[in-house]
Design a protein around this motif. Structure first.
Motif, mmCIF file in Angstrom:
data_model
loop_
_atom_site.group_PDB
_atom_site.id
_atom_site.type_symbol
_atom_site.label_atom_id
_atom_site.label_comp_id
_atom_site.label_asym_id
_atom_site.label_seq_id
_atom_site.Cartn_x
_atom_site.Cartn_y
_atom_site.Cartn_z
ATOM 1 N N ALA A 128 0.797 -0.976 0.103
ATOM 2 C CA ALA A 128 -0.083 -0.011 -0.013
ATOM 3 C C ALA A 128 0.826 1.260 -0.016
ATOM 4 C CB ALA A 128 -0.923 0.044 1.116
ATOM 5 N N ASP A 129 0.276 2.184 -0.504
ATOM 6 C CA ASP A 129 1.150 3.470 -0.375
ATOM 7 C C ASP A 129 0.349 4.914 0.056
ATOM 8 O OD1 ASP A 129 0.206 4.068 -2.650
ATOM 9 O OD2 ASP A 129 2.042 4.100 -3.574
ATOM 10 N N GLN A 178 -1.354 3.651 7.468
ATOM 11 C CA GLN A 178 -2.138 2.633 8.132
ATOM 12 C C GLN A 178 -3.623 3.119 8.207
ATOM 13 O OE1 GLN A 178 -1.349 1.579 12.196
ATOM 14 N NE2 GLN A 178 0.859 1.510 11.894
ATOM 15 N N ALA A 179 -3.956 4.422 8.605
ATOM 16 C CA ALA A 179 -5.346 5.271 8.672
ATOM 17 C C ALA A 179 -5.747 5.134 7.371
ATOM 18 C CB ALA A 179 -5.147 6.652 9.203
ATOM 19 N N ARG A 180 -5.080 5.771 6.419
ATOM 20 C CA ARG A 180 -5.556 5.773 5.024
ATOM 21 C C ARG A 180 -6.176 4.519 4.517
ATOM 22 N NH1 ARG A 180 -4.986 10.356 1.918
ATOM 23 N NH2 ARG A 180 -3.779 12.309 2.979
ATOM 24 N N TYR A 181 -5.356 3.475 4.555
ATOM 25 C CA TYR A 181 -5.638 2.248 4.216
ATOM 26 C C TYR A 181 -7.021 1.603 4.832
ATOM 27 C CZ TYR A 181 -5.501 -2.599 2.027
ATOM 28 O OH TYR A 181 -5.658 -3.385 1.396
ATOM 29 N N MET A 182 -6.986 1.777 6.134
ATOM 30 C CA MET A 182 -8.131 0.989 6.868
ATOM 31 C C MET A 182 -9.266 1.889 6.652
ATOM 32 S SD MET A 182 -6.834 0.048 10.405
ATOM 33 C CE MET A 182 -5.883 1.340 10.984
ATOM 34 N N TYR A 190 -3.590 -6.918 5.463
ATOM 35 C CA TYR A 190 -2.447 -7.491 5.646
ATOM 36 C C TYR A 190 -1.562 -6.601 4.751
ATOM 37 C CZ TYR A 190 -3.797 -11.577 8.273
ATOM 38 O OH TYR A 190 -4.742 -12.480 9.312
ATOM 39 N N ILE A 191 -1.016 -5.440 5.296
ATOM 40 C CA ILE A 191 0.020 -4.635 4.100
ATOM 41 C C ILE A 191 1.222 -4.182 4.586
ATOM 42 C CG2 ILE A 191 -2.195 -3.388 3.319
ATOM 43 C CD1 ILE A 191 -1.645 -0.831 5.088
ATOM 44 N N LEU A 217 1.171 -3.425 8.745
ATOM 45 C CA LEU A 217 -0.048 -3.489 9.509
ATOM 46 C C LEU A 217 -0.960 -4.908 9.136
ATOM 47 C CD1 LEU A 217 -2.447 -1.869 11.283
ATOM 48 C CD2 LEU A 217 -3.333 -1.047 9.131
ATOM 49 N N VAL A 218 -1.519 -5.292 10.128
ATOM 50 C CA VAL A 218 -2.151 -6.533 10.148
ATOM 51 C C VAL A 218 -3.516 -6.102 11.084
ATOM 52 C CG1 VAL A 218 -2.508 -9.047 10.639
ATOM 53 C CG2 VAL A 218 -0.463 -8.178 9.672
#
Ligand code: DAH
Length: 331
Positions: A128-129, A178-182, A190-191, A217-218
């Protein structure tokens, strides 16, 4: 008839003396054309006595055939020569050196990012980015960082002047991903998120205002600290070798509870490698996840910090100076 004999005698020299096909064509005209001796005699046949005609006619025909044969033979020779010349002039000279462009290599930082990423891809993670220019929400608030936290100060964080806003900054870590992906994806998560990070650090042997991190982050059901330990020990053994000793020491990060620093023993020295912990339930709430259903772990590591002991680099500045003597050692 005398003239004819003279012609026949001179002909071989003229024909063989023709150096190329055009020259032969003019010799041919000279010997057999309308204004040639042969042509002239042919035209004069009518004036001869009838008894003489067959004799002279046969002689003339014989002479003409002889000349034609000689010309044809020479033409064959000249045609072959012309063809050979054409082949020679058409030939490609393959002995010339080819132009070989200089091909660069990937920078060691890129190589290490790929090495680490590969280990986690092998565990089923995805990459992820997020942006390098962030805002305060993703960089601090969403990650449960209190208002009074010193890392928010301008003495630690590079803020960006952007329109009237005062919440725009260069991300200090890869954790905002983390926050953006979630926010954008439902669990399970799982990133792995590699990227550039920025701090107000002064340039010295171990600090650089711009460096690189890899975030992990998991989030899933029933994730515990044991999963974190197993995953990171596996990573260290893959990256530094299977016998590498690892320690988890208690620490504090706003976004994990409990938190730890992972130390790795390399050449007899314990080195701090990364921060990690169990995702704080407040972070899950901030992105709209149900903390009673889901739990997770996170970690963040410095790429330069991983690369320096592994590749024997003593000064972090070597990574950014673009000195080919350094870069060429890591093809
Ligand atoms: N963001 C932290 C730093 O830059 C590193 C870190 C610590 C990342 C713990 C994490 C974590 O994801 O769980 O120092």
């Amino acid at each position: 008839m005398k003239r004819l004999d003279a012609i026949l005698e001179a002909a071989p020299g003229l024909i063989d003396g023709a150096a190329d096909l055009p020259a032969l064509a003019s010799v041919e005209a000279e010997l057999l054309g309308k204004s040639s001796v042969v042509g002239e005699l042919r035209r004069g046949m009518g004036k001869l006595d009838p008894e003489q005609r067959p004799v002279v006619g046969a002689k003339l025909q014989e002479a003409a055939d002889q000349l034609k044969t000689q010309v044809a033979r020479r033409r064959e020779v000249l045609e072959m020569a012309a063809e050979r010349e054409l082949l020679i002039s058409d030939r490609l000279d393959l002995t010339l050196d080819a132009w070989v462009p200089t091909v660069g290599t990937r920078h060691l930082i890129t190589q290490v990012i790929e090495e680490v990423t590969d280990i986690f891809l092998g565990l089923g993670y995805v990459v992820a980015d997020g942006p390098e220019v962030e805002n305060v929400w993703y960089n601090f608030d969403a990650l449960n960082t209190p208002d009074w936290h010193p890392s928010r100060l301008e003495s630690d964080t590079l803020y960006v002047e952007y329109r009237e806003r005062d919440d725009v900054l260069m991300r200090v870590h890869t954790s905002p991903v983390q926050a953006r992906y979630m926010e954008a994806n439902d669990p399970p998560v799982y990133i792995i998120a590699p990227g550039r990070t920025f701090r107000t650090d002064t340039w010295d042997a171990t600090h650089s205002p711009s460096f690189h991190q890899i975030e992990g982050l998991v989030v899933d059901e029933h994730i515990t600290f044991s999963d974190l330990k197993g995953t990171l020990i596996h990573f260290v053994h893959e990256f530094f070798g299977p016998d590498t000793e690892v320690q988890f020491n208690p620490h504090f990060f706003p976004f994990t509870e409990p938190s730890a620093e992972l130390h790795v023993k390399l050449d007899g020295t314990w080195l701090e490698m990364l921060g990690c912990g169990v995702v704080d339930p407040d972070v899950l709430v901030n992105v709209g996840y149900d903390p009673d259903k889901y739990s997770g772990f996170a970690f963040g590591m410095g790429v330069e910090r991983l690369a320096m002991p592994k590749y024997g680099i003593k000064d972090i500045r070597r990574f950014y100076e673009n000195d080919l003597r350094v870069l060429r050692q890591f093809p």
